[in-house]
Write an enzyme that holds these catalytic residues in place. Structure first.
Site, mmCIF file in Angstrom:
data_model
loop_
_atom_site.group_PDB
_atom_site.id
_atom_site.type_symbol
_atom_site.label_atom_id
_atom_site.label_comp_id
_atom_site.label_asym_id
_atom_site.label_seq_id
_atom_site.Cartn_x
_atom_site.Cartn_y
_atom_site.Cartn_z
ATOM 1 N N ARG A 37 -69.696 -55.621 -52.777
ATOM 2 C CA ARG A 37 -70.004 -54.667 -53.829
ATOM 3 C C ARG A 37 -69.343 -54.844 -55.468
ATOM 4 O O ARG A 37 -69.878 -54.198 -56.343
ATOM 5 C CB ARG A 37 -68.787 -53.503 -53.403
ATOM 6 C CG ARG A 37 -68.708 -52.636 -52.140
ATOM 7 C CD ARG A 37 -68.025 -51.214 -52.220
ATOM 8 N NE ARG A 37 -68.975 -51.049 -50.675
ATOM 9 C CZ ARG A 37 -68.277 -50.143 -49.794
ATOM 10 N NH1 ARG A 37 -67.326 -49.139 -50.035
ATOM 11 N NH2 ARG A 37 -69.317 -49.001 -48.881
ATOM 12 N N LYS A 199 -73.886 -39.297 -33.524
ATOM 13 C CA LYS A 199 -73.638 -38.210 -33.282
ATOM 14 C C LYS A 199 -75.186 -37.355 -34.248
ATOM 15 O O LYS A 199 -74.685 -37.491 -34.836
ATOM 16 C CB LYS A 199 -72.172 -37.387 -34.092
ATOM 17 C CG LYS A 199 -71.301 -37.773 -32.907
ATOM 18 C CD LYS A 199 -70.222 -37.128 -33.980
ATOM 19 C CE LYS A 199 -68.595 -37.898 -33.491
ATOM 20 N NZ LYS A 199 -67.701 -38.367 -35.262
ATOM 21 N N GLY A 351 -74.308 -46.005 -43.159
ATOM 22 C CA GLY A 351 -72.999 -46.704 -43.382
ATOM 23 C C GLY A 351 -72.801 -47.575 -42.511
ATOM 24 O O GLY A 351 -72.350 -49.408 -42.758
ATOM 25 N N GLY A 374 -73.036 -41.770 -46.421
ATOM 26 C CA GLY A 374 -72.772 -40.106 -46.631
ATOM 27 C C GLY A 374 -73.993 -39.604 -47.786
ATOM 28 O O GLY A 374 -74.573 -39.147 -47.411
HETATM 29 P P1 ADP Z 1 -74.603 -44.749 -39.366
HETATM 30 O O1 ADP Z 1 -73.318 -44.368 -40.041
HETATM 31 O O2 ADP Z 1 -75.426 -45.194 -39.279
HETATM 32 O O3 ADP Z 1 -75.685 -42.679 -40.394
HETATM 33 P P2 ADP Z 1 -73.216 -43.160 -37.408
HETATM 34 O O4 ADP Z 1 -72.242 -42.818 -37.629
HETATM 35 O O5 ADP Z 1 -74.331 -41.856 -36.848
HETATM 36 O O6 ADP Z 1 -74.382 -44.064 -37.651
HETATM 37 O O7 ADP Z 1 -73.662 -43.750 -35.320
HETATM 38 C C1 ADP Z 1 -72.572 -45.057 -35.994
HETATM 39 C C2 ADP Z 1 -72.436 -45.814 -34.196
HETATM 40 O O8 ADP Z 1 -73.174 -45.210 -33.437
HETATM 41 C C3 ADP Z 1 -72.122 -46.670 -33.864
HETATM 42 O O9 ADP Z 1 -70.443 -46.910 -33.955
HETATM 43 C C4 ADP Z 1 -72.158 -47.219 -32.607
HETATM 44 O O10 ADP Z 1 -71.827 -47.396 -31.885
HETATM 45 C C5 ADP Z 1 -73.039 -45.883 -31.964
HETATM 46 N N1 ADP Z 1 -73.861 -45.271 -31.142
HETATM 47 C C6 ADP Z 1 -75.308 -45.844 -31.002
HETATM 48 N N2 ADP Z 1 -75.357 -45.735 -30.055
HETATM 49 C C7 ADP Z 1 -74.177 -45.807 -28.595
HETATM 50 C C8 ADP Z 1 -74.524 -45.182 -27.213
HETATM 51 N N3 ADP Z 1 -75.827 -45.165 -26.983
HETATM 52 N N4 ADP Z 1 -73.381 -44.775 -27.098
HETATM 53 C C9 ADP Z 1 -72.471 -45.096 -27.825
HETATM 54 N N5 ADP Z 1 -72.295 -44.978 -29.245
HETATM 55 C C10 ADP Z 1 -73.360 -45.610 -29.546
HETATM 56 MG MG MG Z 2 -71.305 -43.686 -39.491
#
Ligand code: ADP
Ligand code: MG
Length: 394
Positions: A37, A199, A351, A374
């Protein structure tokens, strides 16, 4: 209309420019553990310094909660910044007040100072007008180059931007807006969005905003299980957001009505728990009652990769599996390979998505990897980012 940038600034010689940077770096034993960063801020800072500006960098670090927490001081970052800029960096603490003002005024033209953590001040996250005015008193011009905090209206991102003129975007911010806009208004089709992650809850606005724009939605990660349940497919002990199964079904229906093609996983890599046991591969979309899905399976990978290699524009948010756990990283890796070796214009937002690419060592070859978690989701969901909206438009 576009946001003014540092290219629009004139007569910088000797002027004090307050630059909101994102130096929210990880620290280990009082040292900067990852300086990407800091390095990312260098082009904007050099551009200003080479034009004779007196540059004051402001940032937050962690969540001190409006009080001085020595372990969250930005002072270790001053040394790292100094080595990247190859010039002296004055450290100013506290970040506002008469002492900060006199030290800012004494800074020679073409020199740089780093202010102490703005979140040591009680009013920062409340966007307090008095703190914003004290920050504004330090500067003749304001630059926001901290895209990652642009979705928050804080004193150093929003309040101060309304009090200082000119107030413009830095090079990083400008690039984020340009690249993320390109996937909201795509020039090249088909436009494919790949969604994964843990999620569905935090991504509903994103999915709703994408449905009228994309040609094809590929859904993986834990998010896929909620959609599979909505289609009546059993997913065993996989992560499912029970409260949002109905909503997931409605999103699928809406997408179909809009002519968007949707692909959910057709097979999975499974285990009895995320962390332990031996992996299996399902023969179809269904998962046995005592198993959970940790990654998309090989047939899904092949399908997704084929679709991505023919895409004109690609947005990717969310890892396709629980990539942090051994055995569940191949889906994310294979999709990364398909995107970076294909001809489509590709943007990665989120993230954990960026962290996954770093973790797997596959960061090269994308057109843009957003630095804002975010903030990128908010932007891609069509929300106005307060830190961006407070800057001047031309
Ligand atoms: P981002 O920050 O890129 O928007 P998220 O915060 O929504 O992504 O999700 C990231 C998390 O999703 C990671 O920690 C990963 O381990 C989890 N993840 C992805 N696929 C699965 C799965 N099949 N079961 C449990 N966790 C999962
Ligand atoms: Mg995330």
């Amino acid at each position: 209309m576009r946001t003014k940038t540092i290219q629009d600034l004139v007569h910088l010689d000797g002027r004090r420019v307050l630059v909101r940077v994102d130096f929210n770096v990880p620290l280990r034993d009082g040292q900067v553990a990852d300086d990407h960063r800091v390095r990312a801020a260098v082009p904007t800072l050099i551009s200003l310094l080479s034009r004779g500006a007196r540059v004051l960098c402001a940032s937050h670090l962690g969540r001190p909660g409006g009080t001085e927490v020595p372990a969250l001081s930005l002072s270790p970052v001053a040394d790292v910044l100094s080595s990247h800029l190859k010039r002296r960096v004055t450290f100013i603490s506290p970040c506002v007040g008469p002492r900060a003002e006199s030290r800012a005024a004494a800074l020679p033209a073409g020199e740089v100072a780093l202010l102490e953590n703005v979140r040591f001040e009680p009013g920062e996250t409340e966007n307090d007008g008095v703190l914003a005015a004290r920050l504004a008193a330090l500067a003749d011009a304001y630059v926001n180059d901290a895209f990652g905090t642009a979705h928050r209206a804080h004193a150093s991102t929003e309040g101060v931007a309304r009090l200082v003129r000119p107030a413009v975007a830095g090079a990083l911010m400008e690039r984020e807006v340009r690249c993320l806009t390109r996937v909201l208004e795509p020039d090249h089709r088909p436009y494919v969005a790949v969604l994964g992650g843990a999620k569905i809850a935090g991504k509903i606005d994103l999915i709703e905003h994408l449905i009228p724009r994309v040609d094809h939605l590929l859904i993986g990660g834990a998010m896929a299980y909620t959609f599979l349940v909505a289609r009546g497919v059993p997913v065993g002990r996989s992560l499912v957001d029970r409260a949002r199964v109905r909503l997931a079904g409605q999103l699928l229906t809406r997408a179909e009505e809009e002519g968007v093609r949707i692909d959910l996983p057709v097979d999975h890599v499974t285990r009895s728990s995320l962390t332990a046991g031996s992996c299996g591969i399902t023969s179809g979309a269904e998962i046995a009652p005592d198993e959970l899905g940790g990654d998309i399976g090989p047939r899904t990978v092949e399908r997704f990769a084929g679709i991505l290699s023919g895409a004109g524009t690609i947005l990717w948010n969310g890892p396709l599996g629980a990539f942090e756990h051994e055995g569940f990283e191949s889906g994310t890796r294979a999709v990364a390979e398909a995107i970076r070796s294909g001809p489509g214009y590709s943007v990665v937002g989120g993230g954990d998505s960026a962290a996954a690419l770093r973790h797997l060592g596959v960061e090269e070859g994308f057109d843009h990897i957003s630095t804002g978690g975010g903030a990128s989701l908010a932007f891609l969901s069509g929300q106005t980012l307060p830190g961006l909206a407070a800057l001047e438009q031309v």
